[in-house]
Scaffold this active site. Sequence first.
Site, mmCIF file in Angstrom:
data_model
loop_
_atom_site.group_PDB
_atom_site.id
_atom_site.type_symbol
_atom_site.label_atom_id
_atom_site.label_comp_id
_atom_site.label_asym_id
_atom_site.label_seq_id
_atom_site.Cartn_x
_atom_site.Cartn_y
_atom_site.Cartn_z
ATOM 1 N N ASP A 320 46.778 15.800 -15.977
ATOM 2 C CA ASP A 320 47.118 14.533 -15.944
ATOM 3 C C ASP A 320 47.285 14.343 -14.569
ATOM 4 O OD1 ASP A 320 47.609 14.206 -18.421
ATOM 5 O OD2 ASP A 320 49.855 14.957 -18.550
ATOM 6 N N ARG A 392 49.332 6.153 -14.640
ATOM 7 C CA ARG A 392 48.860 7.210 -13.304
ATOM 8 C C ARG A 392 47.952 6.641 -12.467
ATOM 9 N NH1 ARG A 392 52.328 11.154 -15.275
ATOM 10 N NH2 ARG A 392 52.113 11.880 -17.360
HETATM 11 C C1 S3P Z 1 50.483 16.120 -23.376
HETATM 12 C C2 S3P Z 1 49.342 16.848 -23.400
HETATM 13 C C3 S3P Z 1 48.139 16.701 -22.424
HETATM 14 C C4 S3P Z 1 48.425 15.657 -21.452
HETATM 15 C C5 S3P Z 1 49.525 14.392 -22.044
HETATM 16 C C6 S3P Z 1 50.787 15.266 -22.499
HETATM 17 C C7 S3P Z 1 51.464 16.684 -24.275
HETATM 18 O O1 S3P Z 1 47.091 15.953 -23.435
HETATM 19 O O2 S3P Z 1 47.397 14.829 -20.972
HETATM 20 O O3 S3P Z 1 49.732 13.610 -20.954
HETATM 21 O O4 S3P Z 1 52.534 16.584 -24.165
HETATM 22 O O5 S3P Z 1 51.456 17.589 -25.062
HETATM 23 P P1 S3P Z 1 46.070 16.677 -24.239
HETATM 24 O O6 S3P Z 1 46.711 17.392 -25.215
HETATM 25 O O7 S3P Z 1 45.316 15.555 -25.125
HETATM 26 O O8 S3P Z 1 45.188 17.209 -23.389
#
Ligand code: S3P
Length: 661
Positions: A320, A392
């Site tokens: 992120d 972001r």
């Molecule tokens: C998250 C997992 C990530 C991240 C998102 C929050 C979570 O996504 O990018 O902001 O809380 O499980 P992905 O699981 O699709 O990578």
Amino acid sequence: MAEINSKDVFNLRSTPQITGRFTVPGDKSISHRSIIFGAIAEGQTRVGGFLRSEDCLATLKIMQDLGVEIDDTGDEVLIDGVGLHGLRAPNGELDCGNAGTAMRLLSGLMAAQKFNSVLIGDESLSSRPMGRVIKPLTAMGAQIDSNGFKAPLKFSPVDGMNAMTYNSPIASAQVKSAVLIAGLYVDGQTSVSEPKKSRDHTETMLQGFGAEVQTNGLTVTVTGQPKLKGQNIQVPADISSAAFFMVLGLCHPNADFVIENVSINPTRDGVIKILQAMDGQLSLDNIRDQAGEPVADIRVQSSALKGIEIPHDLIPSAIDEFPVLFIAAALAKGETRLTGAEELRHKECDRITVMLDGLKLLGITCEELVDGAVIQGGQLGSGLVDGHGDHRCAMSFLLAGVLSQDRTISVRGCHNIGTSFPEFFELVQSLGIQVKQPVSVIAVDGPSGVGKGTISALLARELGWHLLDSGAIYRSLALKAMKVGVYADEESKLITLAENLNLNFSVDSKQGTQILLDDVVVNSELRSEACGVMASKVAPIPAVRTALMQRQKNFQKAPGLVADGRDMGTVVFKSAPLKVFLTANAEERAKRRHKQLQERGVDVKIRDLLEDIEARDYRDSTRKVAPLVPAKDAHVIDTSELSIDEVFAQIIELVEQFLNV
Ligand code: S3P
């Protein structure tokens, strides 16, 4: 038409020094999970430090819609858990807003319920891939209808789902969590393996709530039908929000501060490792454990960053943070190379394209790769960049504005910052950074008789914005000159008249704008052909233009301005976010003017009008100062064959694209 959001554009100013200690709001991933697991546990769960952002509040509201009592005392969020099988059918659709985490985690939960439900989201979320959760959940026996593997997702109850072992093709905590949550509802053990380790909050928290969870390398296994028990959770500060300030401090020439109480979970700390590899001075103090999550105070000091090749192993734990890491790369010495990060294209927007488009506009040399980017460090210039409604990306560009050479980076598409960081603007202000909201301007330029006056007035009325008819300002000077007997070649006398012009605009809801010259309404005198001809003779004089420039700029007031003229987009409002240049062939304009004059009872020959228009076009487009040409970034619309309604509709479409993305 869609609502025009003039609050959507911001810029941040520089500050000479950043010191002190502060913290950032609670972790988004942990906050979502605390509500979901608290709801399906038995007994009360108390959550301190909960992130009250739009995303997490969407999850909270959905759990309430499913019959769970949740109370926010201000200090804590109290959840009266209903147990694994205690959720109730909702009355309507369940709205996840912008939150991918809500939609994907809740897919695992809704798939296993004994009632129908529908998960919906906003435009961004409805375009994100959901096949990644639909496929494994369907393999477990779930019944999910979707719009081509995108939201809305419709869940129908099934007789029973089965445990499974799922080999996920991507490292995604959301996919892993969806399967594990569904696994709570089936008999036996459900396992998820992933190619690289994604964030582990689900498994850590489920274990804390009393589920049987085993982690073996890249595989996590949960045993179904656990009895979850309410917990006390203290959410640490979100490392993803802290990351913006890490980059700000490292790239700022005079910064030394501490961000307190930040989660440094090893599945989330990639940003620290990457910035340290870039020679960023980040040190962790007071490392401790807080309700199962490691936290630390992070000291950030100004550093000379260098470009690096980002190790593939660090990508999932920094997934992120790439928008702000791209800003760090743009300000580092040398080249930064990122590959293997195609996943960035599936976030709230395509973060590779959006960030690189912005950086290029700011003068950074960079190359877009299918799965990443190559960025050459340099200096950030100025401009209006687009955050595309991705929280972001918007925050990253806003902070770039604090670090840019000439400190004029405006960012549009900031409307979703509250999805993860509602206190962002308050926090930057507390660090001495000024937050500005530039007033939007739409510049409408074009030659005489093209209809720009009519269109601009319609536009200003539609948007509820101010209107500047800059031609009227030059015409007023011309009228004054004619009244006092000053000729077009008497430059110094004209300049004195321009400097002392007693001109006022009064806006009357019935009669529209009244133009007062020496306190007398002169609207119709200004529209006379003689006045128009005189205006096009006095307008080319540079000192006249300078004398009238500030008067025009003063019209730029909130909520916005539609500026109609000939050099609005090229000179007076050069940084207007939207510039329109209207053209039409001279015959058509002569016809339009003829009709207008006839309606007013003035009888002139079309041929004379045409000659006059052609002569004026020549003078306007060949004059040395501010000649009549479209700005490079103007949208040119040829109106020869279009009705006013058609031109207006085209411009409104542009306005929607530009101001409300
Ligand atoms: C998250 C997992 C990530 C991240 C998102 C929050 C979570 O996504 O990018 O902001 O809380 O499980 P992905 O699981 O699709 O990578």
